[in-house]
Design a protein around this motif. Sequence first.
Motif, PDB file in Angstrom:
ATOM      1  N   ARG A   2      28.005 -79.121 107.203  1.00 36.79           N
ATOM      2  CA  ARG A   2      29.967 -78.659 107.235  1.00 36.79           C
ATOM      3  C   ARG A   2      30.715 -78.856 108.847  1.00 36.79           C
ATOM      4  NH1 ARG A   2      30.437 -79.581 100.844  1.00 36.79           N
ATOM      5  NH2 ARG A   2      29.270 -78.135 101.035  1.00 36.79           N
ATOM      6  N   PHE A   4      29.473 -77.208 111.270  1.00 37.53           N
ATOM      7  CA  PHE A   4      29.357 -78.157 112.495  1.00 37.53           C
ATOM      8  C   PHE A   4      29.659 -79.203 112.773  1.00 37.53           C
ATOM      9  CE2 PHE A   4      26.713 -80.902 115.223  1.00 37.53           C
ATOM     10  CZ  PHE A   4      26.818 -79.551 116.071  1.00 37.53           C
ATOM     11  N   ALA A   5      29.704 -79.663 111.676  1.00 40.21           N
ATOM     12  CA  ALA A   5      30.835 -81.652 111.930  1.00 40.21           C
ATOM     13  C   ALA A   5      31.770 -81.419 112.591  1.00 40.21           C
ATOM     14  CB  ALA A   5      30.402 -81.906 110.655  1.00 40.21           C
ATOM     15  N   SER A   7      33.516 -78.687 113.459  1.00 40.04           N
ATOM     16  CA  SER A   7      34.282 -77.966 115.096  1.00 40.04           C
ATOM     17  C   SER A   7      33.058 -79.263 115.607  1.00 40.04           C
ATOM     18  CB  SER A   7      33.537 -77.116 115.394  1.00 40.04           C
ATOM     19  OG  SER A   7      31.911 -77.440 114.396  1.00 40.04           O
ATOM     20  N   GLN A   8      32.749 -79.899 115.620  1.00 39.00           N
ATOM     21  CA  GLN A   8      32.336 -80.707 116.306  1.00 39.00           C
ATOM     22  C   GLN A   8      33.348 -81.801 116.812  1.00 39.00           C
ATOM     23  OE1 GLN A   8      28.920 -83.562 116.065  1.00 39.00           O
ATOM     24  NE2 GLN A   8      28.505 -84.174 117.816  1.00 39.00           N
ATOM     25  N   ASN A   9      33.850 -82.399 115.793  1.00 41.28           N
ATOM     26  CA  ASN A   9      34.673 -83.449 115.488  1.00 41.28           C
ATOM     27  C   ASN A   9      36.444 -83.289 116.184  1.00 41.28           C
ATOM     28  OD1 ASN A   9      33.153 -85.940 114.707  1.00 41.28           O
ATOM     29  ND2 ASN A   9      33.897 -84.421 112.321  1.00 41.28           N
ATOM     30  N   GLY A  11      36.006 -80.292 118.670  1.00 40.82           N
ATOM     31  CA  GLY A  11      35.965 -80.322 119.840  1.00 40.82           C
ATOM     32  C   GLY A  11      36.023 -82.045 120.687  1.00 40.82           C
ATOM     33  N   THR A  12      35.093 -82.912 119.687  1.00 40.22           N
ATOM     34  CA  THR A  12      35.693 -84.585 120.398  1.00 40.22           C
ATOM     35  C   THR A  12      37.242 -84.829 120.718  1.00 40.22           C
ATOM     36  OG1 THR A  12      33.542 -84.816 119.721  1.00 40.22           O
ATOM     37  CG2 THR A  12      35.284 -87.024 120.698  1.00 40.22           C
ATOM     38  N   THR A  15      38.398 -83.392 123.558  1.00 45.63           N
ATOM     39  CA  THR A  15      38.283 -83.922 124.964  1.00 45.63           C
ATOM     40  C   THR A  15      38.533 -85.700 125.234  1.00 45.63           C
ATOM     41  OG1 THR A  15      36.084 -83.977 124.107  1.00 45.63           O
ATOM     42  CG2 THR A  15      36.054 -82.675 125.337  1.00 45.63           C
TER      43      THR A  15
END
Length: 87
Positions: A2, A4-5, A7-9, A11-12, A15
């Motif tokens: 969770r 990772f998910a 932090s990825q969201n 970051g998305t 950007t």
Amino acid sequence: MRGFAVSQNIGTLITAFLPALYAAVAPGGSNVPLIVGSITFGIGIIAAVAAFSARETYRVHLDDLGMKNAPVVPREEYERIREAASV
């Protein structure tokens, strides 16, 4: 997984927001490539400093992450744990 998910969201989200930021900061008629390049370069420098200053977490137990003086797992134990996890 969770963490990772999340932090990825994040970051998305950041950007995806950048084109709107560039459009607001660099209006038409200005030197758009220089302004956008400067902002991108600044973000890159911040990311490089953050990556360079981050502590290495190789062979550190998950329970010890975040501790300033977390002990490093001996190589033999690390290999044993990896073999047990891959079975």
